[in-house]
Write an enzyme that holds these catalytic residues in place. Structure first.
Site, PDB file in Angstrom:
ATOM      1  N   HIS A  95      -6.000   3.578   2.253  1.00  0.00           N
ATOM      2  CA  HIS A  95      -4.900   4.267   1.589  1.00  0.00           C
ATOM      3  C   HIS A  95      -4.064   5.047   2.588  1.00  0.00           C
ATOM      4  O   HIS A  95      -4.595   5.806   3.391  1.00  0.00           O
ATOM      5  CB  HIS A  95      -5.439   5.228   0.510  1.00  0.00           C
ATOM      6  CG  HIS A  95      -4.343   5.839  -0.307  1.00  0.00           C
ATOM      7  ND1 HIS A  95      -4.148   7.192  -0.393  1.00  0.00           N
ATOM      8  CD2 HIS A  95      -3.375   5.253  -1.045  1.00  0.00           C
ATOM      9  CE1 HIS A  95      -3.099   7.424  -1.173  1.00  0.00           C
ATOM     10  NE2 HIS A  95      -2.613   6.281  -1.586  1.00  0.00           N
ATOM     11  N   HIS A  96      -2.750   4.816   2.531  1.00  0.00           N
ATOM     12  CA  HIS A  96      -1.786   5.521   3.391  1.00  0.00           C
ATOM     13  C   HIS A  96      -0.680   6.108   2.522  1.00  0.00           C
ATOM     14  O   HIS A  96       0.351   5.476   2.306  1.00  0.00           O
ATOM     15  CB  HIS A  96      -1.129   4.544   4.374  1.00  0.00           C
ATOM     16  CG  HIS A  96      -2.051   4.029   5.441  1.00  0.00           C
ATOM     17  ND1 HIS A  96      -1.743   2.928   6.213  1.00  0.00           N
ATOM     18  CD2 HIS A  96      -3.259   4.468   5.884  1.00  0.00           C
ATOM     19  CE1 HIS A  96      -2.720   2.715   7.083  1.00  0.00           C
ATOM     20  NE2 HIS A  96      -3.657   3.631   6.897  1.00  0.00           N
ATOM     21  N   GLU A  97      -0.884   7.312   2.014  1.00  0.00           N
ATOM     22  CA  GLU A  97       0.218   7.991   1.330  1.00  0.00           C
ATOM     23  C   GLU A  97       1.074   8.668   2.404  1.00  0.00           C
ATOM     24  O   GLU A  97       0.541   9.343   3.287  1.00  0.00           O
ATOM     25  CB  GLU A  97      -0.300   9.037   0.337  1.00  0.00           C
ATOM     26  CG  GLU A  97       0.787   9.906  -0.293  1.00  0.00           C
ATOM     27  CD  GLU A  97       1.860   9.090  -1.003  1.00  0.00           C
ATOM     28  OE1 GLU A  97       1.501   8.202  -1.791  1.00  0.00           O
ATOM     29  OE2 GLU A  97       3.065   9.326  -0.721  1.00  0.00           O
ATOM     30  N   HIS A 103       2.911   1.357  -2.990  1.00  0.00           N
ATOM     31  CA  HIS A 103       3.377   2.045  -4.195  1.00  0.00           C
ATOM     32  C   HIS A 103       4.665   2.790  -3.840  1.00  0.00           C
ATOM     33  O   HIS A 103       4.933   3.051  -2.678  1.00  0.00           O
ATOM     34  CB  HIS A 103       2.285   2.962  -4.742  1.00  0.00           C
ATOM     35  CG  HIS A 103       1.257   2.200  -5.517  1.00  0.00           C
ATOM     36  ND1 HIS A 103       0.792   2.584  -6.748  1.00  0.00           N
ATOM     37  CD2 HIS A 103       0.634   1.026  -5.237  1.00  0.00           C
ATOM     38  CE1 HIS A 103      -0.084   1.703  -7.186  1.00  0.00           C
ATOM     39  NE2 HIS A 103      -0.216   0.750  -6.280  1.00  0.00           N
ATOM     40  N   GLU A 104       5.456   3.114  -4.883  1.00  0.00           N
ATOM     41  CA  GLU A 104       6.838   3.568  -4.655  1.00  0.00           C
ATOM     42  C   GLU A 104       7.485   2.659  -3.600  1.00  0.00           C
ATOM     43  O   GLU A 104       8.006   3.114  -2.585  1.00  0.00           O
ATOM     44  CB  GLU A 104       6.897   5.033  -4.194  1.00  0.00           C
ATOM     45  CG  GLU A 104       6.184   5.994  -5.110  1.00  0.00           C
ATOM     46  CD  GLU A 104       4.679   5.974  -4.890  1.00  0.00           C
ATOM     47  OE1 GLU A 104       4.245   5.867  -3.730  1.00  0.00           O
ATOM     48  OE2 GLU A 104       3.939   6.042  -5.883  1.00  0.00           O
ATOM     49  N   GLU A 127      -0.934   4.901 -14.805  1.00  0.00           N
ATOM     50  CA  GLU A 127      -1.187   6.307 -14.513  1.00  0.00           C
ATOM     51  C   GLU A 127      -0.404   7.268 -15.403  1.00  0.00           C
ATOM     52  O   GLU A 127      -0.861   8.371 -15.666  1.00  0.00           O
ATOM     53  CB  GLU A 127      -0.870   6.593 -13.046  1.00  0.00           C
ATOM     54  CG  GLU A 127       0.597   6.298 -12.706  1.00  0.00           C
ATOM     55  CD  GLU A 127       0.879   6.352 -11.205  1.00  0.00           C
ATOM     56  OE1 GLU A 127      -0.074   6.502 -10.426  1.00  0.00           O
ATOM     57  OE2 GLU A 127       2.049   6.242 -10.833  1.00  0.00           O
ATOM     58  N   GLU A 153       3.595  -1.553  -6.577  1.00  0.00           N
ATOM     59  CA  GLU A 153       3.823  -0.855  -7.831  1.00  0.00           C
ATOM     60  C   GLU A 153       5.259  -1.233  -8.254  1.00  0.00           C
ATOM     61  O   GLU A 153       5.514  -2.350  -8.670  1.00  0.00           O
ATOM     62  CB  GLU A 153       3.641   0.650  -7.626  1.00  0.00           C
ATOM     63  CG  GLU A 153       3.578   1.446  -8.924  1.00  0.00           C
ATOM     64  CD  GLU A 153       3.409   2.945  -8.633  1.00  0.00           C
ATOM     65  OE1 GLU A 153       2.727   3.602  -9.413  1.00  0.00           O
ATOM     66  OE2 GLU A 153       4.001   3.465  -7.638  1.00  0.00           O
ATOM     67  N   GLU A 176      10.437   3.809 -11.641  1.00  0.00           N
ATOM     68  CA  GLU A 176       9.383   4.145 -12.617  1.00  0.00           C
ATOM     69  C   GLU A 176       9.946   4.715 -13.913  1.00  0.00           C
ATOM     70  O   GLU A 176       9.636   5.837 -14.310  1.00  0.00           O
ATOM     71  CB  GLU A 176       8.393   5.112 -11.972  1.00  0.00           C
ATOM     72  CG  GLU A 176       7.704   4.469 -10.789  1.00  0.00           C
ATOM     73  CD  GLU A 176       6.712   5.388 -10.095  1.00  0.00           C
ATOM     74  OE1 GLU A 176       6.294   6.380 -10.710  1.00  0.00           O
ATOM     75  OE2 GLU A 176       6.371   5.107  -8.946  1.00  0.00           O
TER      76      GLU A 176
END
Lengths: 683, 683
Positions: B383-385, B464-465, B489, B483, B181
């Protein structure tokens, strides 16, 4: 999604991390003794430890992060607060048993900053000790004993150096096939890739910097990897084990150092890394004897002789005695003999399985030659080529050193000819091997083991394909020299393979900042294998004895070639390998370097050095001489029309004049030239 | 002392290595189908495998080495001879279930080169398979089953790319805190440090290159580390285990790829990496549904709502139903809900210990919202952070995916918010952890495990990440997006944090070459947290739907802000997320990018894209339209005086015209501007 900055602002001040930030002590600062350097240690918005440095009011190192990545837990990078700081100062002088100068002054201010990580990030204690000198800074991490962290498994050290201003860098690439033996590159700072240290820079405002490390013990060598712009981050030499360093707590890392000076001379004359090493641990080291030496070596490098036994074997008893006799006649202290031991027949490069370090080839009578040497007042310089196989070498190490000690061999040249990542170390089970790096933790351990074992038998050590020098000769004075850069030998393998005449005046300001190098000057024939010419004038071969310091200084050519140049041989015979003082009296990084050095054992001074490919005329001032004395200056300089580019490289001129303090002397340096002057009080 | 070159010349032809050299087959060559690319595979003086490439008669990649460093044996680098080579050709067409185009042509020539190492170097067999396309090259190592090498413990892969000509590079640093990023850098090729792929270059002669890899499976991601000059060498993402890759033989590495084209459009339109991936392994994937979606997310990113339960909790049952109703009304296929599950209270960044992936907060009734969504013809996007904690996530993975599958959740966004080297993987013993990289072998394994588990329950995955995209969507079409670059963001966290308006027209030619990105366009308010302005005009927000492809394309703003822009919302509603064809009709790397894309499900074309900070006027040609049809063009473009720098960023202009094939249109793009056009046959 990204960083804790955002996270924190969202989670607001009820989180532990935010609370920690509020409790954090403010920044800590310290200055160098003369006040020119100002250090600030702080934490950033992510609670990362940071440091920055300004010099004479100008930012030099912008805020740069400190920390570690760990193999078995979240890194020691974030969530830190400063718990406290302690300061100290010192001003002392100590003595080098041999070297470029006899006395070294250690004047510094110190600050120890104690960081503590918040519990949610691991709760670890991490101390950083900074020492500020007038000519630079050193700092190291100290991991104190603590609950919850017994063994540090360091995947990488992520110490940053964000250089605030643009400039030029001189550097070689780290992690290469060829270890440290590359031509130095000169690029803008923001075009460096991943560099070994020392890495030298000249900022556009004239400030000179050299990044390096001190006291590399039981740790991996630090490379400097440019992340972007002028931001560098440490990365440690790799390991086959994953963690690049595995250490039990408590321990300290090596010192990360920057020499910071107004000019090139300041860089060269700094003792920063020596000051950051521990004092002599060996006690009486009078048995470590600076000397010049010759050797049965150039013949193998040129391809005339072989290391292995055979019709052209170099290391025969007869030839060794011949060399010993020559050494004795001309006052050389030692004779290096390579290819004396069994094991060279096999594919030894990067293998080394077959080597014996105690068994000689039948045509080499070790006892006879060492007896002969002793009788003649000369020492054999032993040789241990390993092919990078330290598993084989370590198994024989004690016996090999004892053998040399028993025979009165005062020094040994070791060798680790293998690719990067090609050190063959013992594995965890018998018969297993692990591949390691020339500057990884395992090989760093190995080198010290060799040095300590050698010391037991009063043998000095001169490793080739070594780990870089980080000033450990202060602690272990029998670690007399090493290779660790492209040496003279490359001239034998292809024409101008040393990058042409720029190489040596670059080495002076880069590799040589780390310590003595066994560069092997004195190829008076200026000819390598198959008649390949050297990018050097004849005078430059003498100038190398002043430009590139080693306490064991070779005259590399065949003895027949040395004898064919009696006047040059005369200089090589008298020039010392041990100095009371050394100063760079003229020079710029990569261009030229003229030293004045004072003999440690007489009132003589010597002046000389090397030039790059551009001819130039210098006016040398003799301000360093003792007042009231008249010196006879015996001058060896480039002859009219000399140039490294043609056969005119052999043109040399001699002059004898009287000089005294305050006099000056106009010296023309040829393209690829050099000069050497002996200054003797009286006649 | 240095290399085998020297050693060999000294040991002469009696050594095995020299004998091997004499027996070695000569170089092997192959060409691309159109003959423009010529590959030469050979061995050098050290018997290292090498490859080189020329294009249209000009050297493009100078001889570059191939090989591996190994943890437990001397590297697979030296002492090789070519045993033989086999050639093949292919020309076929295959279909993408969704994407930028429906049909992909795979036309290539192939050469498999079989290398064998001399016994004294290990005797290993090493094959390299090359595929030459007209628009680039791919090659991979293949390690066949063989005695003496059961498990490859690869310390590093040392594949070189020595770029023969100077030029400009667009790149981000590999190994950074912040994963992928970062703001892209534009530098001379010889000022790159260590780069992630794709890395894009434009040589001074106009040739465009993009370095990347294809089919990254059970291996570590490749970084490109510049050694010196324009010589790059692969280095693999690290591992806590030492060897960066551990694999049982036989196995193949990922493909190392270079797109090579005359212009920027050629780069963007190439399907090189997709062609090098394996065909669809999942069978019928009609359950993978391209869609646009909205979400309960921007409120957390802006700081208005919280992920964790509390007074400002975003993910409440009521708000989710409100969003579902909005989605149903406007034809959005999905509603993303973050912060629905337990575990956000703790220090989750880089930790993730507390997450449950099956238990909702009390104020979020998962069953009720999914029932409501199903009734409305909308899917919840789960969503799974993980906070980077894959130990915790993998333990719950099957249950978590089954839960979503049972509830009809068609897609899940996963997250790995942790520092580089901050992935917490299960250790060897219970309770132990190992720290890994976002693109290391362990995490590469993890991602595929998630994708395969999700596929069992007909769930699509959007990490993401993430690890970078290497075309695996061909093999696993439920891996819909990711991502892996600085997304929208960042505009919320600080003003112009996306590097200003250059970011998106750089992404198109770098990150986007790898595959779909969940960039989250559609912030029509152009405002981030605390009123921070975006470096974008309003028209650019629409242009992003054409410039940055994803089959799941978000409208990221609050639904109130979407509704406040009814004309723009109308465009977002109709613009497809699945195309029959895509072409770059105007663009230069880092400057601007205008695409023409054809709807897969109608005869409509869409044109649009993004500009950097420099205003410009383009003449767009409608050559791509079907002949004989008249299209109604509904145009959204920057209003007069629009600029990203001021409140004039909100100025937009609308126009409706008729166009047909061969027409052209003059389009002004504001600084930081963009445009979007729908072309509908008839009215």
């Amino acid at each position: 999604m990204r960083t804790l900055i955002a996270t924190l602002s969202l989670l607001a001040a009820t989180t532990p991390a935010a609370a920690l930030a509020q409790n954090a002590r403010p920044s800590q600062t310290a200055t160098s003794p003369d006040g020119s350097l100002v250090l600030t240690v702080s934490t950033d918005n992510d609670q990362r430890p940071t440091w920055s440095l300004s010099r004479k009011g100008k930012l030099l190192i912008a805020p740069s992060k400190l920390g570690f990545l760990m193999a078995d837990r979240v890194g020691l990078q974030r969530g830190f607060a400063i718990e406290g700081a302690e300061k100290a100062s010192a001003d002392s002088q100590w003595e080098l048993p041999w070297g470029e100068r006899r006395f070294v002054r250690d004047r510094h201010n110190e600050m120890l900053v104690r960081f503590r990580q918040h519990e949610s990030w691991g709760g670890h204690a991490l101390n950083v000790r900074f020492r500020l000198f007038d000519d630079g800074i050193g700092f190291r991490y100290e991991l104190p004993e603590q609950a919850g962290l017994k063994t540090a498994k360091i995947i990488d050290e992520v110490t940053e150096f964000d250089i605030a201003a643009p400039g030029t860098a001189w550097w070689i690439t780290a992690g290469e096939w060829n270890r440290y033996e590359q031509i130095y590159q000169k690029t803008p700072i923001d075009a460096v890739a991943t560099a070994h240290t020392p890495m030298t820079m000249r900022l556009d405002d004239g400030t000179h910097l050299a990044f390096h490390e001190a006291a590399l013990v039981d740790y991996s060598g630090m490379w400097l990897k440019r992340a972007e712009g002028r931001l560098f981050r440490s990365t440690l030499s790799p390991s086959s084990r994953g963690p690049r360093v595995i250490r039990e707590l408590p321990f300290n890392t090596p010192w990360r150092t920057i020499r910071i000076t107004d000019d090139a001379a300041g860089l060269v004359e700094s003792d920063l890394e020596l000051n950051l090493n521990e004092p002599n641990k060996l006690g009486d080291v009078s048995w470590v004897k600076p000397m010049k030496y010759i050797g049965i070596w150039w013949g193998m490098i040129r391809g005339d002789w072989s290391w292995a036994e055979g019709p052209n074997h170099g290391a025969t008893t007869a030839r060794t005695k011949q060399y010993i006799d020559f050494a004795a006649k001309h006052g050389f202290g030692g004779v290096l003999v390579e290819g004396w031991n069994k094991g060279w027949e096999s594919n030894w490069f990067g293998h080394g399985d077959a080597y014996s370090f105690t068994e000689a080839y039948p045509d080499f009578d070790l006892k006879a030659v060492t007896d002969h040497a002793r009788k003649k007042g000369v020492t054999l310089i032993g040789h241990h080529e390993t092919g990078g196989n330290i598993a084989v070498y370590e198994a024989q190490l004690e016996d090999a050193m004892k053998l040399y000690g028993d025979l009165g061999v005062q020094a040994v040249k070791t060798g680790y000819v293998a690719d990067a990542g090609g050190i063959i170390a013992p594995g965890d089970a018998p018969g297993e091997t692990r591949m390691e790096w020339h500057d990884g933790q395992r090989q760093v351990q190995h080198h010290l083991k060799v040095v300590e074992t050698a010391a037991k038998y009063k043998v000095a050590v001169n490793p080739h394909e070594p780990v870089k020098d980080t000033g450990l000769r202060r602690t272990y004075p029998n670690w007399v020299a090493r290779e660790g850069a492209r040496g003279m030998e490359y001239n034998s393998w292809s024409a101008f393979a040393n990058g042409g005449p720029d190489h040596e005046p670059t080495l002076v300001y880069t590799r040589m900042l780390s310590g003595p190098m066994d560069y092997t000057p004195g190829v008076l024939s200026l000819v390598g294998g198959e008649g390949r010419p050297h990018a050097s004038t004849l005078a430059k071969q003498l100038g190398l004895y002043l430009a590139i310091y080693s306490p064991i200084q070779m005259a590399a050519d065949f003895i027949e070639n040395l004898e064919a140049h009696p006047r040059e041989l005369e200089f090589i015979k008298v020039v010392p390998a041990d100095w009371a003082d050394s100063r760079l009296i003229a020079g710029e990084v990569g261009d030229y370097a003229i030293f004045a050095r004072k003999d440690r054992n007489s009132a003589d001074w010597y002046v000389g050095g090397v030039n790059d490919g551009t001819e130039r005329t210098l006016t040398l001032g003799f301000d360093f001489l003792d007042a009231g004395k008249t010196y006879t200056a015996t001058i060896y300089k480039d002859g009219e029309g000399a140039t490294y580019l043609t056969e005119a490289r052999h043109k040399i001129a001699y002059e004898t004049i009287k000089v005294k303090k305050g006099d000056s002397y106009k010296l023309w340096l040829a393209p690829g030239g050099g000069a050497a002057i002996r200054l003797h009080p009286g006649k």
